[in-house]
Design a protein around this motif. Structure first.
Motif, mmCIF file in Angstrom:
data_model
loop_
_atom_site.group_PDB
_atom_site.id
_atom_site.type_symbol
_atom_site.label_atom_id
_atom_site.label_comp_id
_atom_site.label_asym_id
_atom_site.label_seq_id
_atom_site.Cartn_x
_atom_site.Cartn_y
_atom_site.Cartn_z
ATOM 1 N N ALA A 15 0.849 -1.265 -0.052
ATOM 2 C CA ALA A 15 0.134 0.039 0.041
ATOM 3 C C ALA A 15 0.849 1.561 -0.054
ATOM 4 O O ALA A 15 0.226 2.377 -0.406
ATOM 5 C CB ALA A 15 -0.977 0.145 1.116
ATOM 6 N N LEU A 16 2.102 1.145 0.561
ATOM 7 C CA LEU A 16 3.230 2.505 0.277
ATOM 8 C C LEU A 16 3.316 3.045 -1.056
ATOM 9 O O LEU A 16 3.682 4.108 -1.198
ATOM 10 C CB LEU A 16 4.351 1.697 0.814
ATOM 11 C CG LEU A 16 4.530 1.539 2.338
ATOM 12 C CD1 LEU A 16 5.925 1.083 2.851
ATOM 13 C CD2 LEU A 16 4.056 2.838 3.128
ATOM 14 N N LEU A 17 2.810 2.057 -2.289
ATOM 15 C CA LEU A 17 2.985 2.641 -3.319
ATOM 16 C C LEU A 17 2.100 3.842 -3.670
ATOM 17 O O LEU A 17 2.308 4.626 -4.663
ATOM 18 C CB LEU A 17 2.491 1.359 -4.241
ATOM 19 C CG LEU A 17 3.540 0.351 -4.476
ATOM 20 C CD1 LEU A 17 3.295 -0.875 -5.388
ATOM 21 C CD2 LEU A 17 5.097 0.849 -5.023
ATOM 22 N N LEU A 18 1.347 3.945 -2.589
ATOM 23 C CA LEU A 18 0.170 5.144 -2.926
ATOM 24 C C LEU A 18 0.776 6.294 -2.870
ATOM 25 O O LEU A 18 0.823 7.344 -3.279
ATOM 26 C CB LEU A 18 -0.986 5.129 -1.794
ATOM 27 C CG LEU A 18 -2.082 4.049 -2.090
ATOM 28 C CD1 LEU A 18 -2.834 4.057 -0.664
ATOM 29 C CD2 LEU A 18 -2.799 4.483 -3.130
ATOM 30 N N ILE A 19 2.066 6.259 -2.021
ATOM 31 C CA ILE A 19 2.981 7.579 -2.022
ATOM 32 C C ILE A 19 3.471 7.974 -3.164
ATOM 33 O O ILE A 19 3.320 8.987 -3.551
ATOM 34 C CB ILE A 19 3.630 7.558 -0.490
ATOM 35 C CG1 ILE A 19 3.062 7.404 0.513
ATOM 36 C CG2 ILE A 19 4.733 8.636 -0.480
ATOM 37 C CD1 ILE A 19 3.955 7.105 1.818
ATOM 38 N N PRO A 20 4.248 7.350 -3.828
ATOM 39 C CA PRO A 20 4.840 7.721 -5.126
ATOM 40 C C PRO A 20 4.016 7.862 -6.067
ATOM 41 O O PRO A 20 4.134 8.983 -6.863
ATOM 42 C CB PRO A 20 5.960 6.738 -5.484
ATOM 43 C CG PRO A 20 5.101 5.335 -4.586
ATOM 44 C CD PRO A 20 4.600 5.883 -3.361
ATOM 45 N N LEU A 21 2.675 7.058 -6.027
ATOM 46 C CA LEU A 21 1.842 7.613 -7.099
ATOM 47 C C LEU A 21 0.941 8.997 -6.876
ATOM 48 O O LEU A 21 1.039 9.527 -7.839
ATOM 49 C CB LEU A 21 0.538 6.460 -6.806
ATOM 50 C CG LEU A 21 -0.569 6.500 -7.821
ATOM 51 C CD1 LEU A 21 -0.082 6.075 -9.315
ATOM 52 C CD2 LEU A 21 -1.689 5.413 -7.523
ATOM 53 N N VAL A 22 0.770 9.238 -5.355
ATOM 54 C CA VAL A 22 0.361 10.566 -5.413
ATOM 55 C C VAL A 22 1.309 11.629 -5.657
ATOM 56 O O VAL A 22 0.917 12.717 -6.022
ATOM 57 C CB VAL A 22 -0.189 10.800 -3.876
ATOM 58 C CG1 VAL A 22 -0.409 12.271 -3.533
ATOM 59 C CG2 VAL A 22 -1.216 9.887 -3.728
ATOM 60 N N GLY A 23 2.686 11.248 -5.519
ATOM 61 C CA GLY A 23 3.753 12.347 -5.683
ATOM 62 C C GLY A 23 3.915 12.620 -7.087
ATOM 63 O O GLY A 23 4.519 13.693 -7.453
ATOM 64 N N LEU A 24 3.370 11.834 -8.173
ATOM 65 C CA LEU A 24 3.475 12.201 -9.455
ATOM 66 C C LEU A 24 2.816 13.458 -9.803
ATOM 67 O O LEU A 24 3.143 14.247 -10.627
ATOM 68 C CB LEU A 24 2.621 11.141 -10.253
ATOM 69 C CG LEU A 24 3.248 9.662 -10.530
ATOM 70 C CD1 LEU A 24 2.449 8.836 -11.242
ATOM 71 C CD2 LEU A 24 4.689 9.985 -11.186
ATOM 72 N N ILE A 25 1.866 13.865 -8.973
ATOM 73 C CA ILE A 25 1.193 15.202 -8.991
ATOM 74 C C ILE A 25 2.163 16.408 -8.685
ATOM 75 O O ILE A 25 2.147 17.477 -9.459
ATOM 76 C CB ILE A 25 0.019 15.451 -7.927
ATOM 77 C CG1 ILE A 25 -1.068 14.471 -8.087
ATOM 78 C CG2 ILE A 25 -0.515 16.700 -7.777
ATOM 79 C CD1 ILE A 25 -2.250 14.048 -6.895
ATOM 80 N N TYR A 26 3.237 15.926 -7.544
ATOM 81 C CA TYR A 26 4.092 17.015 -7.473
ATOM 82 C C TYR A 26 5.024 17.396 -8.501
ATOM 83 O O TYR A 26 5.504 18.237 -8.862
ATOM 84 C CB TYR A 26 4.739 16.602 -6.248
ATOM 85 C CG TYR A 26 5.915 17.538 -5.666
ATOM 86 C CD1 TYR A 26 5.809 18.549 -5.143
ATOM 87 C CD2 TYR A 26 7.510 17.161 -6.018
ATOM 88 C CE1 TYR A 26 6.772 19.588 -4.787
ATOM 89 C CE2 TYR A 26 8.512 18.010 -5.629
ATOM 90 C CZ TYR A 26 8.098 19.297 -5.092
ATOM 91 O OH TYR A 26 9.259 20.016 -4.745
#
Length: 227
Positions: A15-26
């Motif tokens: 589930a930690l993959l959510l963080i880099p996934l959301v980081g694509l917005i940055y």
């Protein structure tokens, strides 16, 4: 750790993959996009540039990963809650970046010193935009809060996590990646997210208790009828 437990742990960690996934917005927001505000204060100008703080600054990546992995092992429920807080907090920060872009002036870095080279690499890798609130501070602060509230982690580990979190937060100032208001904004966002999560959790617990109280008399009545 049994095979089933190991599989459950790996599944939770995925589930930690959510963080880099959301980081694509940055990645999309971390560039010049019109007006960029400068939040530097006189107090910020008095804070010196200290190259050695680039080490704790860069340790942020490994610190968060290890912190999450250990939390998933020791306190799964707290792990999921912290992950949700991270995602919500990051999305709030990205929303602010989209409508209120800020910038931080950086010192000119030259020389062959290894630490200066690391600082130069940080500056090349991360554009000087979207600094308020600081995601470095937000995530470090949330990780510290996660360890301080759990009862399943030894005190010595809580102290270590707290010390590293605070060191990373301070490092954002000495490597001139952020200003003091970036810290204030990040802490306010973090506390707001934690407060909201507490309210939601208490609401669910209250609703669960009410359902239990309602079902108990009904069960007693049904049992009496059967007799």
């Amino acid at each position: 750790m049994r095979l089933t437990s190991w599989w459950s742990y790996c599944l939770a960690c995925s589930a930690l993959l959510l963080i880099p996934l959301v980081g694509l917005i940055y990645v999309q927001l971390n560039q010049a996009g019109g007006m960029a505000y400068n939040l530097v204060t006189d107090l910020d100008r008095q804070i010196p540039f200290v190259k050695g703080f680039v080490v704790p600054y860069l340790s942020w990546y490994g610190f968060l990963l290890v912190g999450f992995l250990y939390l998933a092992y020791k306190d799964r429920r707290n792990y999921y809650r912290t992950l949700i807080e991270f995602v919500i907090g990051l999305l709030i920060c990205y929303g602010i970046y989209a409508i209120y872009q800020t910038t931080v002036p950086r010192p000119e870095v030259t020389g062959t010193d290894p630490l200066l080279q690391l600082v130069a690499w940080v500056y090349r890798s991360d554009q000087p935009f979207n600094c308020f609130p600081s995601t470095h501070v937000l995530t470090s602060y949330l990780m510290m809060r996660a360890y301080l509230r759990t009862t399943r982690v030894e005190t010595r580990y809580k102290i270590i996590v707290t010390a590293i979190s605070l060191l990373i937060i301070v490092s954002t100032q000495f490597v001139k990646q952020h200003v003091l208001l970036d810290i204030v904004g990040a802490v306010l966002v973090a506390e707001g997210v934690v407060y909201a999560m507490d309210r939601v959790r208490k609401g669910w617990l209250t609703e669960s208790r009410i359902k239990v109280k309602v079902r108990t008399p009904q069960s007693n009545l049904e049992g009496g009828l059967r007799q």
